[in-house]
Design a protein around this motif. Structure first.
Motif, short mmCIF file in Angstrom:
data_model
loop_
_atom_site.label_atom_id
_atom_site.label_comp_id
_atom_site.label_asym_id
_atom_site.label_seq_id
_atom_site.Cartn_x
_atom_site.Cartn_y
_atom_site.Cartn_z
N PHE A 149 0.83 -1.20 0.00
CA PHE A 149 0.00 0.00 0.00
C PHE A 149 0.87 1.25 0.00
CE2 PHE A 149 -2.51 -3.04 2.80
CZ PHE A 149 -3.20 -3.60 1.72
N ASP A 150 0.43 2.26 -0.73
CA ASP A 150 1.13 3.53 -0.79
C ASP A 150 1.23 4.14 0.61
OD1 ASP A 150 2.01 6.00 -2.53
OD2 ASP A 150 0.52 6.76 -1.10
N ALA A 151 2.43 4.57 0.99
CA ALA A 151 2.67 5.06 2.35
C ALA A 151 1.85 6.29 2.68
CB ALA A 151 4.16 5.36 2.54
N ALA A 152 1.75 7.23 1.73
CA ALA A 152 0.97 8.44 1.98
C ALA A 152 -0.51 8.11 2.14
CB ALA A 152 1.17 9.43 0.84
N LEU A 153 -0.97 7.16 1.31
CA LEU A 153 -2.37 6.74 1.39
C LEU A 153 -2.66 6.07 2.73
CD1 LEU A 153 -4.67 6.94 -0.69
CD2 LEU A 153 -4.14 4.61 -1.39
N LEU A 154 -1.72 5.24 3.17
CA LEU A 154 -1.88 4.54 4.44
C LEU A 154 -2.01 5.54 5.59
CD1 LEU A 154 -1.91 1.53 5.39
CD2 LEU A 154 0.51 1.84 5.97
N GLY A 155 -1.18 6.57 5.55
CA GLY A 155 -1.21 7.57 6.61
C GLY A 155 -2.54 8.31 6.67
N ARG A 156 -3.07 8.67 5.50
CA ARG A 156 -4.34 9.38 5.46
C ARG A 156 -5.50 8.49 5.90
NH1 ARG A 156 -3.81 14.79 5.80
NH2 ARG A 156 -2.21 15.55 4.34
N ILE A 157 -5.43 7.22 5.52
CA ILE A 157 -6.49 6.30 5.94
C ILE A 157 -6.45 6.09 7.44
CG2 ILE A 157 -7.23 3.88 5.78
CD1 ILE A 157 -6.49 3.98 2.82
N TRP A 158 -5.24 6.06 8.01
CA TRP A 158 -5.13 5.97 9.46
C TRP A 158 -5.87 7.12 10.13
CZ3 TRP A 158 -4.47 4.41 14.22
CH2 TRP A 158 -4.15 5.33 15.22
N ARG A 159 -5.64 8.32 9.66
CA ARG A 159 -6.26 9.49 10.29
C ARG A 159 -7.79 9.43 10.15
NH1 ARG A 159 -2.66 13.27 11.87
NH2 ARG A 159 -4.34 14.82 12.10
N HIS A 160 -8.25 9.01 8.96
CA HIS A 160 -9.70 8.93 8.73
C HIS A 160 -10.35 7.85 9.62
CE1 HIS A 160 -13.47 8.99 6.31
NE2 HIS A 160 -13.49 7.69 6.59
N ASN A 161 -9.80 6.64 9.56
CA ASN A 161 -10.41 5.53 10.29
C ASN A 161 -10.27 5.68 11.79
OD1 ASN A 161 -11.01 4.49 7.80
ND2 ASN A 161 -9.57 2.78 7.90
N ALA A 162 -9.09 6.08 12.24
CA ALA A 162 -8.86 6.24 13.67
C ALA A 162 -9.77 7.31 14.25
CB ALA A 162 -7.40 6.57 13.94
N GLY A 163 -9.95 8.39 13.50
CA GLY A 163 -10.83 9.45 13.97
C GLY A 163 -12.26 8.97 14.16
N LEU A 164 -12.75 8.19 13.22
CA LEU A 164 -14.13 7.68 13.33
C LEU A 164 -14.28 6.72 14.50
CD1 LEU A 164 -15.07 7.04 9.59
CD2 LEU A 164 -15.96 8.82 11.10
N LEU A 165 -13.20 6.02 14.85
CA LEU A 165 -13.25 5.06 15.96
C LEU A 165 -12.90 5.70 17.30
CD1 LEU A 165 -11.66 1.90 14.26
CD2 LEU A 165 -14.09 2.41 14.64
N GLY A 166 -12.70 7.01 17.30
CA GLY A 166 -12.44 7.73 18.55
C GLY A 166 -11.04 7.57 19.09
#
Length: 769
Positions: A546-563
């Motif tokens: 997986f693209d590293a930049a993409l992975l980082g952005r997905i972390w921020r999106h998913n982690a934020g939704l999960l609190g």
């Protein structure tokens, strides 16, 4: 077989072919081919006498006392000539566990039909067991067998001029295949001005789940301890989870996944693995056979056909093969159906469309059934699709009142025991509780008893679900307000199905609105091999899938939704971030298994890759399985199947690549492909059309692979002349003949030659919208 000269002369219950309470023998209206086709009257008496002779020997061998045989070749001839109801007893093949004891049921039905003035015939159809075919080329033949069974039933009923049927219902594709066939034939005969086709369905009893022998269970417990000692507690946890389930053929697959991983890690020897597989296999199935006790396609079919009004309550949910008294109750009612237009199979089916969908939804039915039900309605001559079904499903919230569990003593065998003890009344109880909870059930719809649901529910004896005090399966108070299978769409496909209601709310919360990264596999074999690899997640990490930049952005999106604290991932290098996302469950994977659709490979069920995911404690918290193949149930995440258009027809699933971001919007009923470039910059927007369109070369290469792989399936079973999954995967000719608009009640009534055909049901549906 006794000759015509040495048999008693009586021909029916009162000695002259009359039914009790009738002054004249029962005759069918309309044309009788046996009245002018002398060859039929010459050929068939010996077959009927043979059926009855064998039936007599069967029941008396079982210790039952019956009067001496009262049929003669002349009496049989007279009934054929007089147009007495000719009823086919339709069984299945004894190489399927559900049909192991068909002969006893056939015998009892044949004698009961004769005793009540009818003429019994018998034929069986091949029934393919999905469990036996799992993960083999045989699964490519399973769905096609539904259409083949429908064709065979129509052929036999038409060629030999049968009026009705007593159907020994099993599982997999057989139940809805026979419904489709009889509905199709009923519509055809009405167009010809002939008597309606009538039928009663008698499901095989429920197969009692197996038990792991005490010594084998202790050996498995020791294996779990060995796994912990070897530093692999996840193997022990997965093994203990699997041991908690009743022993069914499906649980053998779950065990196999854990065993293979244990062998790969050196915890279990190959010989010991073989020992466990043998010990589990020979303790799985009861010798009487039956329909497996998990709520897969077999029991979902039982429930849905019952919701259609076609299953007789006397034999609906049994723990043993039906008795003579139970079969007699079915036949007594069956013999009230001839010559009644409102009791034809297509009419009962159409009157109960909404009821069947709601029963299926409330009972947590298989996703497979959506496709089969759509197909059955199309076979009845009506234009219908998955979207019509979805419209009915969502016209009114249907509560989840089915507290089914394979680990807490609430499997379908437990439900059958509750019914056999008289505590509740099976699907009648389910319908009753749906009405009490506000579901718009059409109680004036006709059923196979010759009475409506309202008439059947008028006697409230043991009708409430509250009659079961200990561990009820059917509930009076819903578990939650939603149920059933949802239809999804997205910007890269037209339709798909997902059993989101099979997931607890916490699991839905864990996946909904999350962004997943595609891990694509060309076919099921490739997926199974990869999913059994204990190092799969490590490979994805180490190979930088997986693209590293993409992975980082997905972390921020998913982690934020999960609190979660999104800043925790900002200081981590990509490999460490990957591991952190696995640990926190924020790495969501869309496991895409492509090229499994009807045209590509016969649309096999993706049960095995789903089980491999479920058996992996780490992976199951991350994965959503997506395929143009089909599913029976759910995975821990979600199982999205029946993608249309499929890969072999150029659908978007053909062009997906590992690393593509998919927005999982289950409550919104969408799965959307996102723009990876924009997402890497922090913006969540839909992918442009050019993203997939720009992959022509890879699509062409994959299409060539699909064509090569299709040659592994017999040419006659390649479903290239069928509609897609949204249209029920029915033969093109059947779909083209379905000219009636399902929602046009007046047209439906006119074609079926009755003033109120399905009109009441339509009003219920439309008013609910």
């Amino acid at each position: 077989m006794a000759s015509d000269t040495n048999r008693p002369g009586a021909t029916g219950p009162d000695g002259n072919g009359h039914l009790p309470g009738r002054s004249v023998p029962l005759r069918m209206v309309g044309e009788n081919p046996y009245s002018y086709n002398v060859q039929g009257k010459a050929n068939e008496p010996i077959t009927i006498a043979g059926i009855l002779d064998r039936a007599y020997r069967e029941v008396t061998h079982d210790g039952e006392t019956r009067r001496q045989p009262d049929w003669t070749l002349g009496a049989i001839y007279d009934r054929l000539n007089d147009n007495a109801p000719r009823i086919a007893i339709i069984g299945g093949s004894p190489d399927h566990p559900a049909h192991v004891v068909d002969q006893g049921t056939i015998a009892r039905a044949a004698l009961a039909i004769w005793d009540r003035g009818g003429v019994p015939f018998s034929f069986s159809v091949p029934v393919l067991c999905d469990g036996t075919a799992q993960s083999t080329p045989g699964m490519s033949y399973s769905l096609q067998s539904r259409n083949a069974i429908a064709e065979m039933v129509v052929n036999q009923m038409e060629a030999h001029g049968y009026h009705g049927a007593f159907v020994i219902q099993s599982c997999d594709k057989m139940p809805l295949a026979v419904v489709a066939a009889l509905a199709h034939l009923d519509t055809l005969r009405r167009l010809r001005g002939e008597a309606p086709v009538f039928a009663a369905f008698a499901p095989a009893h429920v197969l009692k789940g197996g038990e792991i022998p005490a010594d084998v269970r202790e050996e498995l417990a020791q294996l779990a301890r060995d796994a912990v000692a070897a530093g692999h507690p996840e193997i022990a946890e997965d093994l203990e989870d699997t041991m908690a389930y009743i022993l069914q053929c499906s649980s053998n697959t779950a065990f196999q996944g854990v065993f293979i991983r244990a062998v790969e890690l050196g915890i279990l020897s190959v010989d010991r693995h073989a020992h466990f597989e043998r010990a589990l296999a020979i303790n799985t199935c009861d010798s009487k056979g039956g329909i497996c006790a998990f709520n897969g396609t077999g029991n979902s079919s039982r429930n849905m056909v019952a919701g259609m009004g076609l299953v007789h309550p006397a034999v609906e949910l049994l723990t043993d093969p039906p008795t003579t008294a139970q079969v007699d109750r079915v036949v007594v009612d069956l013999m009230t159906l001839p010559n009644r237009p409102e009791c034809g199979v297509s009419r009962i089916l159409l009157d109960n469309v909404g009821n069947a969908i709601r029963v299926h939804s409330a009972s947590g039915g298989s996703t497979n059934l959506l496709m089969h039900f759509v197909g059955a309605v199309i076979y009845s001559g009506h234009r219908f699709s998955i979207w019509d079904l979805d419209r009915i499903h969502h016209a009114h919230a249907i509560p989840d009142i089915f507290n089914y569990s394979l680990t807490q003593g609430r499997d379908i065998f437990a439900l059958a025991k509750q019914c056999c003890s008289g505590e509740i009344r099976g699907m009648e109880t389910l319908v009753y509780e749906l009405v009490r909870n506000g579901a718009p059930m059409d109680l004036d719809a006709m059923t196979v008893t010759g009475t409506t649901w309202r008439q059947r529910l008028a006697d409230e004896t043991n009708l409430s679900a509250d009659g079961v005090a200990d561990n009820p399966v059917i509930l009076s108070t819903p578990r939650r307000t939603i149920s059933g299978v949802d239809v999804l769409t997205g910007n890269w496909f037209d339709s798909a199905v997902v059993k989101i209601s099979g997931m607890p709310e916490a699991q839905v919360d864990h996946f909904d609105e999350q962004i997943a990264l595609v891990v694509r596999y060309e076919n099921e074999e490739e997926a199974n091999n990869a999913l059994l690899d204990v190092h799969l997640l490590h490979h994805l990490r180490d190979e930088a899938a997986f693209d590293a930049a993409l992975l980082g952005r997905i972390w921020r999106h998913n982690a934020g939704l999960l609190g979660l604290d999104v800043s925790a991932g900002d200081i981590l290098a990509p490999p460490a971030l990957f591991d952190h996302m696995v640990t926190t469950g924020t790495l969501k994977l869309a496991i895409v298994v492509s090229a499994q659709g009807p045209a590509a490979y016969g649309m096999p069920e993706m049960f095995t890759p789903m089980q491999h995911i479920n058996a992996n404690r780490a992976l199951r918290k991350l994965a959503t399985l997506i395929s143009d193949g089909r599913y029976s149930g759910v995975s821990y995440g979600a199982a999205v199947g029946h993608i249309t258009p499929e890969a072999a027809l150029g659908g978007g699933i053909l062009r997906l690549e590992t690393g593509d971001p998919i927005h999982l919007r289950f409550r919104a009923r969408r799965l959307d492909l996102l723009d990876p470039v924009a997402l890497a910059r922090g913006t969540v927007v839909l992918a442009p059309d050019t993203l997939l369109a720009g992959r022509d070369d890879v699509a062409a290469e994959r299409m060539a692979q699909i064509r090569r792989r299709a040659r592994f399936v017999a040419a006659s079973n390649r479903m290239t002349t069928c509609t897609d999954a949204a249209q029920g995967v029915v033969p093109i000719a059947v779909a083209e003949d379905a000219e009636i608009d399902f929602w046009d009640a007046a047209t439906v009534a006119g074609v079926n030659d009755a003033a109120t055909v399905a009109a009441g049901q339509r009003e219920v549906m439309l008013s609910a919208d």
